[in-house]
Design an enzyme around this catalytic site. Structure first.
Site, PDB file in Angstrom:
ATOM      1  N   GLU A 179      18.816  20.692  24.239  1.00 58.00           N
ATOM      2  CA  GLU A 179      19.506  20.428  22.974  1.00 58.00           C
ATOM      3  C   GLU A 179      19.474  18.930  22.669  1.00 58.00           C
ATOM      4  O   GLU A 179      19.777  18.123  23.524  1.00 58.00           O
ATOM      5  CB  GLU A 179      20.951  20.943  23.062  1.00 58.00           C
ATOM      6  CG  GLU A 179      21.718  20.818  21.768  1.00 58.00           C
ATOM      7  CD  GLU A 179      20.902  21.306  20.580  1.00 58.00           C
ATOM      8  OE1 GLU A 179      20.561  22.493  20.538  1.00 58.00           O
ATOM      9  OE2 GLU A 179      20.587  20.496  19.692  1.00 58.00           O
ATOM     10  N   LYS A 238      13.435  15.988  27.350  1.00 52.78           N
ATOM     11  CA  LYS A 238      14.841  15.723  27.016  1.00 52.78           C
ATOM     12  C   LYS A 238      15.320  14.442  27.712  1.00 52.78           C
ATOM     13  O   LYS A 238      15.952  13.578  27.091  1.00 52.78           O
ATOM     14  CB  LYS A 238      15.693  16.933  27.428  1.00 52.78           C
ATOM     15  CG  LYS A 238      17.183  16.723  27.362  1.00 52.78           C
ATOM     16  CD  LYS A 238      17.695  16.512  25.952  1.00 52.78           C
ATOM     17  CE  LYS A 238      19.117  15.990  25.991  1.00 52.78           C
ATOM     18  NZ  LYS A 238      19.633  15.661  24.676  1.00 52.78           N
ATOM     19  N   CYS A 294      26.105  11.663  28.154  1.00 47.20           N
ATOM     20  CA  CYS A 294      24.687  11.988  28.394  1.00 47.20           C
ATOM     21  C   CYS A 294      23.780  10.842  28.820  1.00 47.20           C
ATOM     22  O   CYS A 294      23.057  10.969  29.806  1.00 47.20           O
ATOM     23  CB  CYS A 294      24.098  12.646  27.157  1.00 47.20           C
ATOM     24  SG  CYS A 294      24.719  14.311  26.906  1.00 47.20           S
ATOM     25  N   PHE A 295      23.780   9.737  28.088  1.00 47.63           N
ATOM     26  CA  PHE A 295      22.760   8.707  28.348  1.00 47.63           C
ATOM     27  C   PHE A 295      22.745   8.243  29.800  1.00 47.63           C
ATOM     28  O   PHE A 295      21.715   8.240  30.461  1.00 47.63           O
ATOM     29  CB  PHE A 295      22.971   7.497  27.431  1.00 47.63           C
ATOM     30  CG  PHE A 295      22.428   7.682  26.037  1.00 47.63           C
ATOM     31  CD1 PHE A 295      21.850   8.868  25.646  1.00 47.63           C
ATOM     32  CD2 PHE A 295      22.500   6.640  25.120  1.00 47.63           C
ATOM     33  CE1 PHE A 295      21.343   9.041  24.362  1.00 47.63           C
ATOM     34  CE2 PHE A 295      22.000   6.788  23.831  1.00 47.63           C
ATOM     35  CZ  PHE A 295      21.423   7.991  23.459  1.00 47.63           C
TER      36      PHE A 295
HETATM   37  P1  NAD Z   1      31.109  20.695  28.190  1.00 50.97           P
HETATM   38  O1  NAD Z   1      31.725  20.238  29.440  1.00 50.97           O
HETATM   39  O2  NAD Z   1      31.696  20.311  26.879  1.00 50.97           O
HETATM   40  O3  NAD Z   1      31.018  22.289  28.178  1.00 50.97           O
HETATM   41  C1  NAD Z   1      30.646  23.043  29.271  1.00 50.97           C
HETATM   42  C2  NAD Z   1      31.494  24.309  29.294  1.00 50.97           C
HETATM   43  O4  NAD Z   1      30.954  25.204  30.243  1.00 50.97           O
HETATM   44  C3  NAD Z   1      32.942  24.080  29.703  1.00 50.97           C
HETATM   45  O5  NAD Z   1      33.804  24.572  28.694  1.00 50.97           O
HETATM   46  C4  NAD Z   1      33.099  24.884  31.002  1.00 50.97           C
HETATM   47  O6  NAD Z   1      34.363  25.476  31.142  1.00 50.97           O
HETATM   48  C5  NAD Z   1      32.019  25.933  30.829  1.00 50.97           C
HETATM   49  N1  NAD Z   1      31.544  26.565  32.067  1.00 50.97           N
HETATM   50  C6  NAD Z   1      31.171  25.979  33.219  1.00 50.97           C
HETATM   51  N2  NAD Z   1      30.757  26.903  34.100  1.00 50.97           N
HETATM   52  C7  NAD Z   1      30.864  28.108  33.500  1.00 50.97           C
HETATM   53  C8  NAD Z   1      30.590  29.450  33.890  1.00 50.97           C
HETATM   54  N3  NAD Z   1      30.095  29.748  35.101  1.00 50.97           N
HETATM   55  N4  NAD Z   1      30.833  30.440  33.003  1.00 50.97           N
HETATM   56  C9  NAD Z   1      31.327  30.166  31.786  1.00 50.97           C
HETATM   57  N5  NAD Z   1      31.595  28.923  31.360  1.00 50.97           N
HETATM   58  C10 NAD Z   1      31.368  27.894  32.201  1.00 50.97           C
HETATM   59  O7  NAD Z   1      29.594  20.209  28.251  1.00 50.97           O
HETATM   60  P2  NAD Z   1      28.614  19.826  27.017  1.00 50.97           P
HETATM   61  O8  NAD Z   1      28.890  18.443  26.558  1.00 50.97           O
HETATM   62  O9  NAD Z   1      28.605  20.936  26.056  1.00 50.97           O
HETATM   63  O10 NAD Z   1      27.213  19.775  27.760  1.00 50.97           O
HETATM   64  C11 NAD Z   1      26.571  20.933  28.231  1.00 50.97           C
HETATM   65  C12 NAD Z   1      25.136  20.579  28.592  1.00 50.97           C
HETATM   66  O11 NAD Z   1      24.433  20.155  27.429  1.00 50.97           O
HETATM   67  C13 NAD Z   1      25.005  19.453  29.595  1.00 50.97           C
HETATM   68  O12 NAD Z   1      23.905  19.730  30.427  1.00 50.97           O
HETATM   69  C14 NAD Z   1      24.690  18.252  28.730  1.00 50.97           C
HETATM   70  O13 NAD Z   1      23.931  17.287  29.411  1.00 50.97           O
HETATM   71  C15 NAD Z   1      23.863  18.866  27.638  1.00 50.97           C
HETATM   72  N6  NAD Z   1      23.897  18.156  26.353  1.00 50.97           N
HETATM   73  C16 NAD Z   1      25.060  17.631  25.888  1.00 50.97           C
HETATM   74  C17 NAD Z   1      25.087  17.000  24.660  1.00 50.97           C
HETATM   75  C18 NAD Z   1      26.365  16.410  24.124  1.00 50.97           C
HETATM   76  O14 NAD Z   1      26.304  15.680  23.159  1.00 50.97           O
HETATM   77  N7  NAD Z   1      27.514  16.710  24.688  1.00 50.97           N
HETATM   78  C19 NAD Z   1      23.922  16.906  23.901  1.00 50.97           C
HETATM   79  C20 NAD Z   1      22.748  17.466  24.382  1.00 50.97           C
HETATM   80  C21 NAD Z   1      22.749  18.097  25.615  1.00 50.97           C
END
Ligand code: NAD
Length: 510
Positions: A179, A238, A294-295
């Site tokens: 993403e 990514k 992230c960064f």
């Molecule tokens: P986040 O912490 O906001 O969300 C992750 C969610 O997953 C949490 O709500 C957690 O409770 C849930 N979770 C964990 N284990 C689980 C399981 N076994 N079953 C169900 N739910 C579970 O994280 P995020 O910021 O959304 O990031 C997610 C991924 O996307 C990461 O790898 C991150 O690097 C990537 N990413 C993030 C962004 C950003 O801007 N935040 C952008 C691009 C990519």
């Protein structure tokens, strides 16, 4: 490829929630379930108060989750009212959803490992592995498993191995679909992505799976923007995107240090460099550096990958991007201390902005934390924090690691910007939130979580695709007391304050 009727997204976070909402919006015939193990988060996704703030998100969720008829102003709906049957669900019942899904997207958190081998650099795969294992246990044979989380290269192979162990002999296809959204502009990025990357095994079944996922996106993304590549490329691309964006910020920040010691002006330098189309003007604003979840972590992951591949020179090159970022933050904090005659004892410092950038309530890896850490060593009377986008509990949780019995009572979070600035010796603008950019006095009064949360989507969509982040950091050197109606941040030429301008902005984050 078989049409997709049911998608399960594991992880209702900053990525999982908005991604699921936009997929559901554009694919009314697909049921999208978002699964999270945190019942509180699920409850909030099912309430009018979503757990995350993103401009425009609430409108989309209302359409797909509630079937609300809504006017959405974006190119694909052309202002027409949409009437719908709900197809977006948030639940903790993962077993039921996983058993029905044609596609499962893993969007769980993948933080940096803090212990053992690769501690501080490698990705902690505990959460991701646990989620993948659950999918392996409950998914139907033939389910397409998609890595949405940012993961190290080779994770597709790792998931394949796990599936073979947990469900031997059952066929699953694994895709990488990272993403690229940025917090604060997630809806806009998802509605009009620069590209959708789908990495797959180059086998007939791998290609079929990639095609099935591509069809889901093709409901609103033009085909030429959907790139099908191999799984390694997709996973690495990514990390490279984030590393290169961050690298520009560290590059310009390193030059800002030279500017501070000479007569050169960093904004003039950035403008002159950025006007060259080969360089481009985005991500060239000097400032506090990059924050966010992230960064730093993705550069660490890239560094660790290079190290484990026996490429120490490559690892060193990229690790410098993070080092420069940390150094810049400390440099900024020391500037504040210097400006206050190296004596903060008994003084009040107001910090406007805590989220890692504007238009988000995300406090993870807030740049303010490091600044506060350095300031607290000087035993100030008070650090007064105000950010209308953030919950006070999130701010305090983020600060917890740097607080102890001696400094805890010095830090306060305010819900009123005026009170935060009242009697302050210095006001430090930490991020580029609009309330701090435009006429601070009036905006501070008006801004509160309600007005921010009510910003309609179309207002955001009239902005350029990549909002140039630009705001000068302003700290005020001398004591000022502050009355409503008067700007807490004095003009450049204010004789009372002799305010100094430290050039900069918080940087963005994908
Ligand atoms: P986040 O912490 O906001 O969300 C992750 C969610 O997953 C949490 O709500 C957690 O409770 C849930 N979770 C964990 N284990 C689980 C399981 N076994 N079953 C169900 N739910 C579970 O994280 P995020 O910021 O959304 O990031 C997610 C991924 O996307 C990461 O790898 C991150 O690097 C990537 N990413 C993030 C962004 C950003 O801007 N935040 C952008 C691009 C990519």
């Amino acid at each position: 490829s078989k049409p997709v009727r049911h998608i399960a997204v594991v992880g209702a976070g900053y990525v999982g929630g908005p991604t699921a909402a936009v997929i559901a919006l554009h694919n009314p015939h697909i049921q999208v379930d978002v699964l999270d193990k945190d019942p509180r988060r699920v409850r909030r996704w099912n309430s009018p108060h979503l757990p995350i703030y993103e401009p425009g998100l609430v409108d989309i969720v209302r359409v797909s989750r509630d079937g609300a008829s809504a006017r959405l102003r974006d190119a694909s709906t052309e202002d027409t009212p949409v009437d719908r049957i709900p197809n977006l669900f948030f639940t903790t019942d993962s077993q039921t959803s996983l058993a029905k899904a044609d596609v499962v997207m893993l969007a769980v958190n993948t933080p940096t490992k803090t212990f053992g081998v690769g501690g501080g650099r490698a990705t902690n795969m505990t959460t991701f592995d646990a989620a993948a294992k659950e999918v392996a246990l409950y998914a139907r044979p033939g389910t397409i498993i998609v890595e949405k989380s940012t993961v190290p290269c080779g994770t597709a192979q790792r998931v394949r191995k796990m599936l073979d162990e947990v469900r031997p002999g059952v066929a699953f296809e694994i895709l990488s679909n990272p993403e690229f959204l940025s917090e604060g502009t997630a809806v806009k990025n998802l509605m009009k992505p620069d590209r959708v990357l789908i990495g797959s095994a180059k086998t007939p079944s791998g290609r079929r799976a990639a095609e099935a996922l591509a069809n889901v996106y093709a409901a609103w993304v033009p085909r030429p923007r959907i790139l099908e590549v191999n799984a390694w490329s997709s996973e690495l691309a990514k990390l490279v995107s984030n590393a290169m964006l961050a690298q520009r910020i560290s590059s310009i920040n390193s030059i800002s240090a030279i500017c501070d010691k000479t007569g050169a002006d960093i904004d003039e330098i950035a403008k002159s460099a950025g006007i060259d189309p080969r360089i481009g003007s985005q991500f060239l604003k000097a400032g506090l550096g990059f924050g966010g979840s992230c960064f730093r972590k993705d550069i660490s992951s890239l560094t660790y990958l290079a190290e484990s591949l026996g490429l120490p020179e490559v690892a060193h090159y990229w690790s410098q991007v993070n080092s420069m970022n940390e150094w810049q933050r400390d440099r900024f904090a020391y500037k504040i201390i210097q400006r206050l005659e190296e004596n903060l004892v008994g003084k009040k410092i107001a910090l406007l902005g805590f989220a890692f950038k504007k238009n988000t309530g995300d406090t993870r890896e807030s740049l303010a934390v490091d600044v506060i850490r350095v300031l607290l060593q000087e035993r100030p009377g008070e650090i007064a924090i105000f950010d209308p986008c953030c919950l006070s509990e999130d701010i305090m949780r983020e600060l917890e690691p740097i607080l102890d019995a001696t400094n805890r009572e010095r830090v306060h979070v305010y819900s009123d910007g005026y009170q935060a600035c009242q009697q302050a010796h210095a006001v430090v603008v930490i991020n580029d939130s609009d309330p701090f950019r435009q006429s601070p006095a009036q905006q501070l009064v008006k801004s509160n979580i309600d007005t921010v949360a009510r910003t309609p989507y179309y207002e955001m969509s009239t902005h350029s695709t990549h909002v140039a982040l630009e705001e000068d950091m302003v700290i005020e050197g001398s004591r000022f007391s502050y009355r409503p109606g008067q700007s807490p941040i004095c003009a450049e030429d204010c004789p009372d304050c002799q305010s100094v301008k430290l050039r900069g902005t918080m940087s963005s984050e994908p």
